[in-house]
Design a protein around this motif. Structure first.
Motif, PDB file in Angstrom:
ATOM      1  N   TRP A 282      55.334  24.110  28.259  1.00  0.00           N
ATOM      2  CA  TRP A 282      55.074  22.684  28.487  1.00  0.00           C
ATOM      3  C   TRP A 282      53.993  22.546  29.551  1.00  0.00           C
ATOM      4  N   GLY A 283      52.976  21.764  29.256  1.00  0.00           N
ATOM      5  CA  GLY A 283      51.865  21.586  30.204  1.00  0.00           C
ATOM      6  C   GLY A 283      50.684  22.443  29.781  1.00  0.00           C
ATOM      7  N   LYS A 323      47.449  10.448  32.263  1.00  0.00           N
ATOM      8  CA  LYS A 323      47.623  10.898  33.643  1.00  0.00           C
ATOM      9  C   LYS A 323      47.260   9.777  34.626  1.00  0.00           C
ATOM     10  N   TRP A 343      59.702  22.003  33.489  1.00  0.00           N
ATOM     11  CA  TRP A 343      58.937  20.744  33.480  1.00  0.00           C
ATOM     12  C   TRP A 343      58.419  20.318  34.844  1.00  0.00           C
ATOM     13  N   ALA A 346      54.779  21.050  35.757  1.00  0.00           N
ATOM     14  CA  ALA A 346      53.865  20.455  34.773  1.00  0.00           C
ATOM     15  C   ALA A 346      53.738  18.955  35.032  1.00  0.00           C
ATOM     16  N   GLU A 350      50.146  18.411  36.685  1.00  0.00           N
ATOM     17  CA  GLU A 350      49.236  18.011  35.608  1.00  0.00           C
ATOM     18  C   GLU A 350      49.253  16.515  35.312  1.00  0.00           C
ATOM     19  N   PHE A 436      52.437  18.215  24.939  1.00  0.00           N
ATOM     20  CA  PHE A 436      52.443  17.648  26.290  1.00  0.00           C
ATOM     21  C   PHE A 436      51.821  16.246  26.286  1.00  0.00           C
TER      22      PHE A 436
END
Lengths: 466, 113
Positions: A282-283, A323, A343, A346, A350, A436
Motif C-alpha cells: 500500500w502506497g 493528497k 498503512w 503510507a 504519502e 492507493f
C-alpha cells in the motif's frame, strides 16, 4: 506516558496493559501493549473465533474447492459471503458454502455419518469440483467426530477427489488468529509437496497472505505477469487448491499479511530454504520498493523499473490531487492486525495525513512492535479495543475519518464521523499504485461528503436543528 | 557519531520489515545477514553473494537499504570506509539490542512457529 486506563475500563483495570500512548523518548523496549492473550471478562471484545480465522480469512478464498462446514448451520452462514475476495473462477468460493447442519440428535448420536453423506452430496452437486476443505467446529470437536477418517473413506470411495481437513474449533484460541495459524500449519504438513506445478518461468514466487480483497490480488498477479514472474501458490486469494500444494517449488515467498500467513512462509523457509520477503503493497513508495526487491532477487531490475515508471506516470497525478485535499486530516485505523503498520506510514508520508489512533483485534506483540515503531508520538495504540474505549478515543482525538470494520463502522456513522471498511476495502482494490489512488479517493469522498452535515439536521424542527 | 547512529537506527526501525520476523533466530539471522552485506556494499560498492536463495535474499534487502539510506542521509556518502563501517556496526548492535536482547515480545522465544 505509559499505559492508559480509559474511564470505561475503571471496573476492569486489567485493560490498562492493552492501551498505550507513545511519548517522546519511548520505544518498543519501554512499553509494549499486551496482545494475543485471552480477552478479559467484562470487556466487549470484537474478536472472531478461531474457526472463523481458518475459514473466513484463509480457506474461504480458495477458488476451486467446496467449503464444507461440519457443525450447526450458523457456523457456515456467519463465515460466508461477508469477505469480498474475488476470483477468476466465476467467484465460486463466494457463491457457495456447504454445511452438515448439525442438530441435537446428531450431537447426541454422533455426526460422522451425516458428514460422510454431506460430503458425497456436495461432490455430486458440484461435479466439476474435485477438491474440498472440511472444517470442524465447536460442536463437532466436542463430541469427538473424526473428520480425517471420514475424509479418507470418501477419497477412497470416489477415487478422484482430495479433501483437506481443518481441525480448528472456535474455542481453540484467543481469537481468529489461532485459526490462521492452524490452517497454515496443517496445510504445510498435509498438502505442500503433494503436487508438482508446471513451471513456465525461471522466476517463481508464492504470494502469501494476500486474499484478493476487491481484486488486490489481481493487481499483484498483473505486476508479476508483466515482470515475467510465475506465481505458483497464491495463499490464498484467487488461490488454486492444487497450485497451493505445489508451493515448495517457488524460489521466493512474497509475504504481505505477515500476521495471517507468516507461519507458512516461515515453514517453507525452514523446510525448503525458500526465503521470505515481506513487502508493504500500500502506497507508491512502498509498492515500488517491494517490486524493486523482487526484481533484484531475480536479476530483472529493469523490468521492475519499467513497471514502476509506467504505473507512476499513470497514477501519480491523480494521487497528488487527493493528497492536496487529504493533508492534515486525522485518521484512526481500527482493523484486524497488520493494516495498522502497513498503512500508517503510507498515509502520513504519502498523503500528509495524521494517524491519531490504532487498534487491532487479533494482533500479536510483533504487530505492536511494528505499529509503534512506525507510528508517531501521541498516537493511541490499543489491543482488542472495544466500543466504549472507542467512544473515549473519538472524544479525545476527534478524527476526520476512521478505517474499521462494518460493526464499529455503523457505530461511528451514528456519531457523524465518516467510516470506511478497512477489511472489505470499500471501493477497492487498494493495493499497488492504482489501489492507493482508490484508497485516497474513498477517503476524499467520505470526508468531503455533504451527507455528514445533512445527517445532523433534525427534519422535525422548522429550523432543521441548525 | 551517536546522533548519526540514532538517525540511521530510527529510520531502519520505522522502515524495514525484516527486523520484525517472529522468532529470535530469524531476527538474529536477518540483522546479521542483511547488515553484513549492507556494510560491504557501503564500503566496497559490491558484496559477495553465494548461490543460495537465502543469501540472495540478504543481498536484496541490503541493496535496497543501502540505496535508500545513501539518498536520505547524504552525510553517509562523505564518510570514509572505516567511519561507515563503524557507524553501521553500531546500528547493528543497537538493532540486535532492541529487536532481540531487550525485546518485550514474549513470542520471540517460542520454540516453533
Amino acid at each position: 506516558m505509559p499505559f492508559v486506563l480509559f474511564r470505561c475500563d475503571e471496573v476492569i483495570p486489567e485493560r490498562e496493559k492493552h492501551c498505550y500512548v507513545k511519548s517522546p523518548g519511548e520505544d518498543i523496549v519501554t512499553y509494549l501493549p499486551a496482545a494475543n492473550i485471552a480477552t478479559i471478562p467484562g470487556t466487549l471484545t470484537e474478536r472472531g473465533c478461531a474457526y472463523c480465522g481458518a475459514k473466513l480469512v484463509i480457506g474461504g478464498a480458495i477458488k476451486d474447492c467446496i467449503q464444507m462446514i461440519h457443525g450447526p448451520v450458523g457456523c457456515a452462514y456467519n463465515t460466508w459471503h461477508t469477505k469480498r475476495y474475488l476470483s477468476d473462477n466465476n467467484d465460486f468460493q463466494l457463491k457457495h458454502v456447504c454445511s452438515t447442519d448439525m442438530k441435537e440428535s446428531h450431537i447426541v448420536f454422533g455426526g460422522m455419518d451425516r458428514l460422510k453423506k454431506s460430503i458425497k452430496e456436495a461432490f455430486a452437486a458440484y461435479p466439476e469440483i474435485k477438491r474440498m476443505i472440511v472444517y470442524i467446529t465447536c460442536a463437532t470437536a466436542l463430541i469427538g467426530d473424526d473428520i480425517d477418517a471420514i475424509a479418507r473413506e470418501v477419497e477412497e470411495e470416489l477415487g478422484d477427489v482430495d479433501i483437506f481437513c481443518v481441525k480448528c474449533p472456535g474455542f481453540a484460541g484467543v481469537s481468529q488468529s489461532k485459526g490462521h495459524h492452524e490452517f497454515n500449519m496443517e496445510w504445510m504438513r498435509d498438502k505442500v509437496g503433494e503436487c508438482e506445478p508446471e513451471i513456465w518461468s525461471p522466476y517463481t514466487v508464492n504470494i502469501i497472505g494476500e486474499y484478493n480483497i476487491q481484486g488486490d490480488g489481481f493487481i499483484m498477479e498483473n505486476y508479476m505477469k508483466r515482470m515475467g514472474i510465475q506465481v505458483i501458490g497464491h495463499f490464498t486469494g484467487n488461490g488454486s487448491y492444487d497450485l497451493l500444494r505445489g508451493m515448495h517449488r517457488a524460489k521466493l515467498n512474497v509475504v504481505i499479511c505477515a500476521r495471517s500467513a507468516g507461519y507458512i512462509a516461515n515453514e517453507l523457509k525452514r523446510r525448503y530454504g525458500i526465503p521470505r520477503l515481506d513487502i508493504d503493497p500500500w502506497g507508491f513508495d512502498y509498492i515500488a520498493e517491494g517490486l524493486r526487491k523482487i526484481g533484484t532477487f531475480f536479476g530483472i531490475e529493469d523490468r521492475a523499473e519499467k513497471l514502476i515508471a509506467e504505473e507512476t506516470a499513470k497514477w501519480r497525478p491523480k494521487l497528488d490531487w487527493y493528497k492536496e485535499r487529504l493533508a492534515g486530516k486525522k485518521i484512526c485505523i481500527w482493523t484486524g492486525g497488520p493494516r495498522l503498520w502497513h498503512w500508517v506510514k503510507a498515509f502520513e508520508d504519502e498523503l500528509g495525513m495524521r494517524v491519531v489512533a490504532m487498534s487491532c483485534k487479533f494482533g500479536h506483540p510483533d504487530d505492536f512492535e511494528k505499529a509503534i515503531s512506525r507510528g508517531r508520538e501521541g498516537t493511541i495504540y490499543i489491543d482488542d479495543g472495544n466500543e466504549l474505549e472507542f467512544f473515549e478515543v473519538i472524544e479525545k482525538v476527534k478524527p476526520d475519518i476512521i478505517y474499521t470494520g462494518p460493526r464499529v463502522g455503523d457505530l461511528v456513522k451514528k456519531l457523524h464521523i465518516p467510516y470506511l471498511d478497512g477489511h472489505g476495502e470499500h471501493n477497492g482494490p487498494y493495493m499497488g499504485f492504482e489501489g492507493f489512488v482508490h484508497m485516497a479517493r474513498d477517503m476524499y469522498n467520505a470526508i468531503y461528503s455533504k451527507l455528514w452535515q445533512l445527517a445532523k439536521e433534525d427534519i422535525r424542527r422548522k429550523d432543521n436543528g441548525r | 557519531m551517536d546522533d548519526r547512529v540514532e538517525e540511521l537506527y530510527s529510520y531502519i526501525q520505522s522502515r524495514c520489515l525484516w527486523q520484525f520476523f517472529p522468532r529470535e533466530w530469524d531476527r538474529r539471522a536477518n540483522i546479521e545477514g542483511i547488515l553484513e552485506k549492507a556494510i560491504e556494499l557501503l564500503t566496497e560498492g559490491e558484496c559477495q553473494v553465494s548461490e543460495t536463495l537465502l543469501d540472495r535474499y540478504f543481498y536484496v534487502e541490503a541493496k535496497a537499504l543501502v540505496i535508500d539510506v545513501k539518498s536520505r542521509f547524504p552525510w553517509l556518502n562523505e564518510l570514509n570506509k572505516a567511519e561507515k563501517r563503524a557507524i553501521m556496526e553500531e546500528v547493528k548492535k543497537k538493532l540486535m539490542e532492541v529487536m532481540v536482547v531487550k525485546s518485550l515480545n514474549p513470542e520471540l522465544r517460542l520454540s516453533g512457529y
